[in-house]
Motif scaffolding. Structure first.
Motif, PDB file in Angstrom:
ATOM      1  N   GLY A 281     -13.318  -1.883   1.729  1.00  0.00           N
ATOM      2  CA  GLY A 281     -14.091  -1.328   0.624  1.00  0.00           C
ATOM      3  C   GLY A 281     -13.241  -0.566  -0.376  1.00  0.00           C
ATOM      4  O   GLY A 281     -12.079  -0.244  -0.126  1.00  0.00           O
ATOM      5  N   PHE A 282     -13.866  -0.303  -1.501  1.00  0.00           N
ATOM      6  CA  PHE A 282     -13.183   0.354  -2.604  1.00  0.00           C
ATOM      7  C   PHE A 282     -12.761   1.771  -2.226  1.00  0.00           C
ATOM      8  O   PHE A 282     -11.698   2.250  -2.620  1.00  0.00           O
ATOM      9  CB  PHE A 282     -14.128   0.377  -3.813  1.00  0.00           C
ATOM     10  N   GLY A 283     -13.606   2.440  -1.422  1.00  0.00           N
ATOM     11  CA  GLY A 283     -13.320   3.812  -1.014  1.00  0.00           C
ATOM     12  C   GLY A 283     -12.025   3.917  -0.226  1.00  0.00           C
ATOM     13  O   GLY A 283     -11.195   4.778  -0.485  1.00  0.00           O
ATOM     14  N   ALA A 284     -11.844   2.981   0.732  1.00  0.00           N
ATOM     15  CA  ALA A 284     -10.643   2.996   1.568  1.00  0.00           C
ATOM     16  C   ALA A 284      -9.405   2.715   0.726  1.00  0.00           C
ATOM     17  O   ALA A 284      -8.342   3.299   0.948  1.00  0.00           O
ATOM     18  CB  ALA A 284     -10.772   1.952   2.679  1.00  0.00           C
ATOM     19  N   TRP A 285      -9.560   1.815  -0.253  1.00  0.00           N
ATOM     20  CA  TRP A 285      -8.457   1.493  -1.166  1.00  0.00           C
ATOM     21  C   TRP A 285      -8.021   2.748  -1.914  1.00  0.00           C
ATOM     22  O   TRP A 285      -6.852   3.085  -1.990  1.00  0.00           O
ATOM     23  CB  TRP A 285      -8.943   0.411  -2.149  1.00  0.00           C
ATOM     24  N   PHE A 286      -9.048   3.448  -2.438  1.00  0.00           N
ATOM     25  CA  PHE A 286      -8.805   4.646  -3.222  1.00  0.00           C
ATOM     26  C   PHE A 286      -8.174   5.735  -2.362  1.00  0.00           C
ATOM     27  O   PHE A 286      -7.213   6.396  -2.758  1.00  0.00           O
ATOM     28  CB  PHE A 286     -10.148   5.125  -3.792  1.00  0.00           C
ATOM     29  N   GLU A 287      -8.718   5.868  -1.159  1.00  0.00           N
ATOM     30  CA  GLU A 287      -8.220   6.841  -0.181  1.00  0.00           C
ATOM     31  C   GLU A 287      -6.736   6.600   0.122  1.00  0.00           C
ATOM     32  O   GLU A 287      -5.928   7.519   0.115  1.00  0.00           O
ATOM     33  CB  GLU A 287      -9.035   6.681   1.110  1.00  0.00           C
ATOM     34  N   ALA A 288      -6.406   5.310   0.365  1.00  0.00           N
ATOM     35  CA  ALA A 288      -5.034   4.950   0.737  1.00  0.00           C
ATOM     36  C   ALA A 288      -4.052   5.344  -0.360  1.00  0.00           C
ATOM     37  O   ALA A 288      -2.936   5.764  -0.084  1.00  0.00           O
ATOM     38  CB  ALA A 288      -4.949   3.441   1.005  1.00  0.00           C
ATOM     39  N   LEU A 289      -4.492   5.225  -1.595  1.00  0.00           N
ATOM     40  CA  LEU A 289      -3.595   5.540  -2.709  1.00  0.00           C
ATOM     41  C   LEU A 289      -3.446   7.047  -2.894  1.00  0.00           C
ATOM     42  O   LEU A 289      -2.589   7.502  -3.636  1.00  0.00           O
ATOM     43  CB  LEU A 289      -4.101   4.898  -3.995  1.00  0.00           C
ATOM     44  N   HIS A 290      -4.305   7.822  -2.209  1.00  0.00           N
ATOM     45  CA  HIS A 290      -4.208   9.274  -2.353  1.00  0.00           C
ATOM     46  C   HIS A 290      -3.363   9.930  -1.280  1.00  0.00           C
ATOM     47  O   HIS A 290      -3.226  11.142  -1.260  1.00  0.00           O
ATOM     48  CB  HIS A 290      -5.615   9.899  -2.373  1.00  0.00           C
TER      49      HIS A 290
ATOM     50  N   THR B  31       2.369   8.155  -0.415  1.00  0.00           N
ATOM     51  CA  THR B  31       2.191   7.070  -1.378  1.00  0.00           C
ATOM     52  C   THR B  31       2.314   7.601  -2.801  1.00  0.00           C
ATOM     53  O   THR B  31       2.979   6.994  -3.648  1.00  0.00           O
ATOM     54  CB  THR B  31       0.824   6.394  -1.168  1.00  0.00           C
ATOM     55  N   ILE B  32       1.688   8.754  -3.055  1.00  0.00           N
ATOM     56  CA  ILE B  32       1.781   9.336  -4.397  1.00  0.00           C
ATOM     57  C   ILE B  32       3.236   9.633  -4.738  1.00  0.00           C
ATOM     58  O   ILE B  32       3.694   9.352  -5.846  1.00  0.00           O
ATOM     59  CB  ILE B  32       0.914  10.612  -4.487  1.00  0.00           C
ATOM     60  N   SER B  33       3.972  10.149  -3.746  1.00  0.00           N
ATOM     61  CA  SER B  33       5.368  10.454  -4.045  1.00  0.00           C
ATOM     62  C   SER B  33       6.170   9.176  -4.279  1.00  0.00           C
ATOM     63  O   SER B  33       7.116   9.171  -5.079  1.00  0.00           O
ATOM     64  CB  SER B  33       5.964  11.336  -2.944  1.00  0.00           C
ATOM     65  N   SER B  34       5.789   8.065  -3.621  1.00  0.00           N
ATOM     66  CA  SER B  34       6.498   6.801  -3.871  1.00  0.00           C
ATOM     67  C   SER B  34       6.191   6.286  -5.285  1.00  0.00           C
ATOM     68  O   SER B  34       7.067   5.732  -5.956  1.00  0.00           O
ATOM     69  CB  SER B  34       6.129   5.751  -2.824  1.00  0.00           C
ATOM     70  N   ILE B  35       4.948   6.491  -5.722  1.00  0.00           N
ATOM     71  CA  ILE B  35       4.597   6.082  -7.095  1.00  0.00           C
ATOM     72  C   ILE B  35       5.405   6.897  -8.095  1.00  0.00           C
ATOM     73  O   ILE B  35       5.971   6.364  -9.053  1.00  0.00           O
ATOM     74  CB  ILE B  35       3.082   6.250  -7.341  1.00  0.00           C
ATOM     75  N   LYS B  36       5.505   8.205  -7.820  1.00  0.00           N
ATOM     76  CA  LYS B  36       6.262   9.076  -8.727  1.00  0.00           C
ATOM     77  C   LYS B  36       7.728   8.660  -8.785  1.00  0.00           C
ATOM     78  O   LYS B  36       8.337   8.640  -9.850  1.00  0.00           O
ATOM     79  CB  LYS B  36       6.163  10.537  -8.262  1.00  0.00           C
ATOM     80  N   LEU B  37       8.287   8.328  -7.597  1.00  0.00           N
ATOM     81  CA  LEU B  37       9.702   7.956  -7.573  1.00  0.00           C
ATOM     82  C   LEU B  37       9.938   6.651  -8.337  1.00  0.00           C
ATOM     83  O   LEU B  37      10.929   6.519  -9.064  1.00  0.00           O
ATOM     84  CB  LEU B  37      10.201   7.823  -6.128  1.00  0.00           C
ATOM     85  N   THR B  38       9.013   5.700  -8.175  1.00  0.00           N
ATOM     86  CA  THR B  38       9.143   4.441  -8.912  1.00  0.00           C
ATOM     87  C   THR B  38       9.097   4.692 -10.414  1.00  0.00           C
ATOM     88  O   THR B  38       9.895   4.129 -11.181  1.00  0.00           O
ATOM     89  CB  THR B  38       8.036   3.471  -8.473  1.00  0.00           C
TER      90      THR B  38
END
Lengths: 282, 284
Positions: free
Chosen positions: B52-61, B65-72
């Motif tokens: 579901g969309f909720g789990a997707w959103f949760e995973a990105l939070h 993961t957030i720090s990997s996005i920032k590093l990229t």
């Protein structure tokens, strides 16, 4: 700058600055690090270096890397030609979308295509399930490596062949047909000779990319030593085991192969230009 | 490579054989591309939204993961401008001047395309690693490059090095420099000439190169994987985060991050097509 012996006179400014920055940046980022690895590899006693390069596990990895890359490039040469032909010769709904999609393997990060292929082709995946019924296992076998390299190499062949197919002279085909030549005959005598150099270039580019590919392969290959271990992965493993000499030796070999491939690509392109220059009578 | 002309079969009568050939060719093409391109792309989206969309959103939070996005994003913010400036300089020197060793320089610029990404990471280990050329010096001065962010940045510069340059070199060679010479002879300074004459002429080619460069930078896996050390929340870029999550069987999270990268790939293709269309035939 005018009158310099190294660079011909030009009214334009900025040669010193741009040439200087280009060579400095190139040396610092590319050439110096490559030299560091080459010097490290050449520092290994020669007989040890040969032993490392001919080690059984290393040889098994070359066989897989080069064999799978060659097979994948051959598959791409056939299907890439069909795809390029469809895109150039036929008008159909969605043609432009399909044309754009060809570059997806360039744009999609290799780790993403890697886990996606592993999922689709795993014994429980969409395609893996169907293939399992036929007794074929793709994921975690050498076939998986080939599939990943077909994906990665596809744009090279299609993008090489497309412009060449546009160049095929339609009048010749029409003339041949009106003289009673069959479709296959026209293909073999007129289309194939014109497109062959481009096909060879695409094959070589796809092959060269395939032997060095890492990200899309490691997820689907299963990474079993002697069986499904590609050479780039073996380098990573040696590095993780702090076997720096072993990693340098294999890295040196792969770098030498890259130069061989660059040379081969130049050779194929030169051959194509000469061939078309004479063959097409232009 | 835009504007591929097609032979429209309209106006030519198609024999039954030609019609059959057309059907077969189109079927094979669509089946091949469907299996090879669409199935994996579809798998990414389906797996990412499997719970579901909720789990997707949760995973990105997840903080890692957030720090990997920032590093990229940080890596791209350093590498893309660096390679853009390099590309413009290289193209100016190569397309505007005749000098000895030019073809060697062009070949060397293309070298990273021919080298395995793993090699790109490996060579940096022999430069900056503990046993590398500068290893001891770096250790003495307490600077880490390998297994740290600088190594990731340098490895990424290595593999995305040629993108801007190889777009601009043929474009600028083809355009010639008559207008620049005219502007200079009328008294414009070098900078004014570059900004007012050259830059507008090459802007679409430049943008094209930057888009391709950025796509490679954000998606690079092999080179970065060798030098990153995989420290969670510290030296993981998005593709490395995908690997770690996948290897932990955390498929929803792995594919959630992968879906972001897939969206980036689709955006890249759309932007690339728009630029090709905007720059017109002959632009590429």
């Amino acid at each position: 700058m005018a009158g310099g012996r190294f660079v011909s006179a030009s009214p334009l400014p900025g040669f010193g600055l741009t040439f200087g920055f280009t060579t400095f940046f190139l040396s610092a980022v590319i050439l110096l690090p490559l030299a560091a690895m080459v010097i490290r590899a050449l520092g290994i006693p020669f007989s040890d270096l040969i032993d490392m390069l001919l080690d059984e596990r290393a040889v098994a990895s070359y066989r897989l890397s080069f064999g799978a890359a060659a097979l994948a490039a051959a598959i791409n040469a056939i299907f890439g030609f069909i795809v390029a032909w469809s895109l150039v010769r036929y008008d159909f709904p969605g043609r432009r979308l399909l044309d754009t999609m060809i570059d997806l393997p360039f744009a999609l990060p290799t780790a993403v295509s890697g886990i996606a292929l592993a999922t689709v082709f795993s014994p429980t995946g969409w395609l893996g399930q169907k293939l399992a019924l036929a007794g074929i296992q793709v994921a975690y076998t050498w076939l998986g490596v080939v599939v990943a390299l077909v994906l990665i190499g596809l744009p090279f062949v299609v993008r090489s062949v497309q412009p060449a197919l546009i160049e095929v002279r339609k009048e010749l085909e029409d003339a041949a047909e009106s003289l009673g030549a069959g479709g296959f005959h026209v293909f073999r005598r007129i289309i194939l000779p014109t497109v062959l150099p481009a096909l060879a270039t695409g094959f070589t580019l796809a092959f060269a990319r395939g032997i060095g590919e890492y990200g899309s392969v490691v997820f689907i290959s299963g990474n079993l030593p002697f069986k499904t271990e590609i050479t780039p992965l073996l380098i990573v493993i040696k590095l993780e085991q702090y076997d720096y000499d072993g990693a340098a030796a294999l890295g040196f070999f792969m770098l030498a192969m890259s130069f061989v491939m660059l040379f081969a690509i130049n050779l194929v392109q030169g051959w194509g230009q000469r061939r078309l220059g004479i063959g097409a009578g232009r | 490579m835009a504007a591929v002309e097609s032979w429209s079969p309209e106006g030519r009568r198609m024999t039954p054989g030609a019609k059959l050939a057309r059907t077969v060719m189109l079927f094979v093409s669509c089946a091949f591309l469907g299996l090879l391109l669409l199935a994996p792309l579809g798998a990414v989206l389906v797996q990412a939204l499997a719970k579901g969309f909720g789990a997707w959103f949760e995973a990105l939070h997840d903080p890692d993961t957030i720090s990997s996005i920032k590093l990229t994003l940080l890596t791209a913010a350093i590498v893309v401008p660096a390679n853009t400036i390099f590309g413009i300089c290289a193209a100016w020197a190569i397309a505007r001047f005749e000098f000895r060793g030019k073809s060697l320089l062009v070949t060397l610029i293309d070298l990273p395309f021919a080298v395995s990404p793993v090699i790109a990471g490996l060579v940096l280990v022999f430069m900056f690693g503990v046993h590398g050329w500068f290893g001891e010096w770096l250790l003495d001065h307490d600077i880490s490059i390998i297994f740290a962010v600088p190594g990731i940045v340098i490895a990424t510069i290595f593999i995305s090095f040629p993108y801007v340059a190889r777009e601009l070199i043929p474009l600028m060679q083809q355009q010639g420099s008559d207008e620049e010479v005219a502007a200079l002879s009328l008294g414009a300074g070098p900078w004014t000439t570059f900004l007012r004459i050259t830059l507008p002429k090459i802007k679409w080619g430049l943008l094209y190169g930057v888009i391709l460069c950025n796509s490679r930078v954000m998606g690079e896996f092999g080179a970065v994987s060798v030098v990153s050390g995989h420290v969670r929340g510290m030296t993981n870029t998005m593709p490395l985060q995908v690997e770690i999550l996948y290897n932990e069987y955390n498929f929803v999270a792995a594919f959630a991050v992968a879906s972001l990268l897939a969206m980036l790939a689709i955006l890249t293709l759309v932007a690339k097509t728009l630029v090709e269309w905007r720059s017109g035939p002959g632009g590429h």
